[in-house]
Design an enzyme around this catalytic site. Structure first.
Site, short mmCIF file in Angstrom:
data_model
loop_
_atom_site.label_atom_id
_atom_site.label_comp_id
_atom_site.label_asym_id
_atom_site.label_seq_id
_atom_site.Cartn_x
_atom_site.Cartn_y
_atom_site.Cartn_z
N ASP A 34 0.83 -1.21 0.00
CA ASP A 34 0.00 0.00 0.00
C ASP A 34 0.86 1.25 0.00
OD1 ASP A 34 -2.78 -0.91 0.11
OD2 ASP A 34 -2.20 -1.86 2.01
N ASP A 180 -10.71 -4.69 -1.31
CA ASP A 180 -9.65 -4.24 -0.41
C ASP A 180 -10.22 -3.40 0.73
OD1 ASP A 180 -7.29 -3.44 0.77
OD2 ASP A 180 -6.60 -2.22 -0.92
#
Ligand code: DX5
Ligand code: ZN
Length: 220
Positions: A34, A180
């Protein structure tokens, strides 16, 4: 078969190598990186994620699944494409409706050999990405507001997954749907039913003592 991409966002840096080892032996499919620039989202994870991605590319054969939560996508492509990630995903919101720019980014990722993903935040409609579906490999539907790990899944986002799945089936488009945010043993079932085939899982996996059993449960 559903695949699991482990998000490292809530991982404690001190235990990183042991955690990476435990995740890999638990049979995850990808490491989800991320990347946050402090602009597209408040947090900045540039340094730590670069370090994780480099470490993983040295010690693991598993694919990197890079999630760019950044404004300057081009800049981060230059940084990450050299690591030959399996998937690299950017947000449609950072393209500011610039179709040419979006197509250029898609092309650059493709030319490097990685799969291309486009992510949509909870407030963005799937209409915004329909025109790109035939050029890309994956749609990442954010099931929380991007920015931090450990949040609860927003139920309405799964309706979006359902609609997307229906649309791609009706139009014979071969594309992965990744979800997600807030995925655990319960929400994973709902996400799969809605049509997702790649689940990003952060906090639930990082905090579980038996990662092997946790991955097995998520894949069931
Ligand atoms: C959120 C990130 C996610 C998230 C997943 O902005 O993109 O990858 O951290 O973590 P959990 O599973 O903890 O929500
Ligand atoms: Zn992510």
């Amino acid at each position: 078969m559903v695949e699991i991409s482990a998000s490292l966002l809530t991982m404690n840096e001190e235990n990183a190598v042991r955690n990476l080892y435990n995740l890999e032996t638990a049979k995850i499919d990808y490491f989800h990186i991320d990347v946050m620039d402090g602009k597209f989202v408040e947090k900045n994870t540039e340094d730590v994620m670069k370090e994780y991605a480099l470490t993983i590319s040295h010690i693991s054969n598993l694919g990197l699944d890079i999630h760019l939560m950044v404004e300057d996508v081009k800049h981060f492509l230059d940084e990450y494409l050299i690591l030959e990630p399996q998937i690299i995903t950017f947000h449609i919101e950072s393209m500011k409706n610039d179709e040419q720019r979006t197509q250029n980014i898609i092309k650059e990722i493709k030319q490097s050999g990685s799969k291309v993903g486009i992510a949509i935040s909870p407030d963005t409609s799937i209409e915004e990405i329909k025109k790109y579906l035939k050029y890309i490999h994956l749609i990442l539907v954010m099931t929380v507001v991007p920015g931090k790990g450990g949040q609860e899944l927003i139920p309405e986002t799964l309706e979006k997954v359902e609609n997307l799945k229906k649309y791609i089936d009706e139009n014979n488009i071969d594309i992965d749907i990744e979800v997600d945010g807030g995925i655990n043993d319960k929400t994973s079932k709902e996400a799969k039913l809605a049509g997702a085939n790649i689940l990003v899982v952060g906090n639930y996996l990082i905090s579980s003592d038996n990662k092997y059993d946790a991955v097995k449960l998520l894949k069931e």
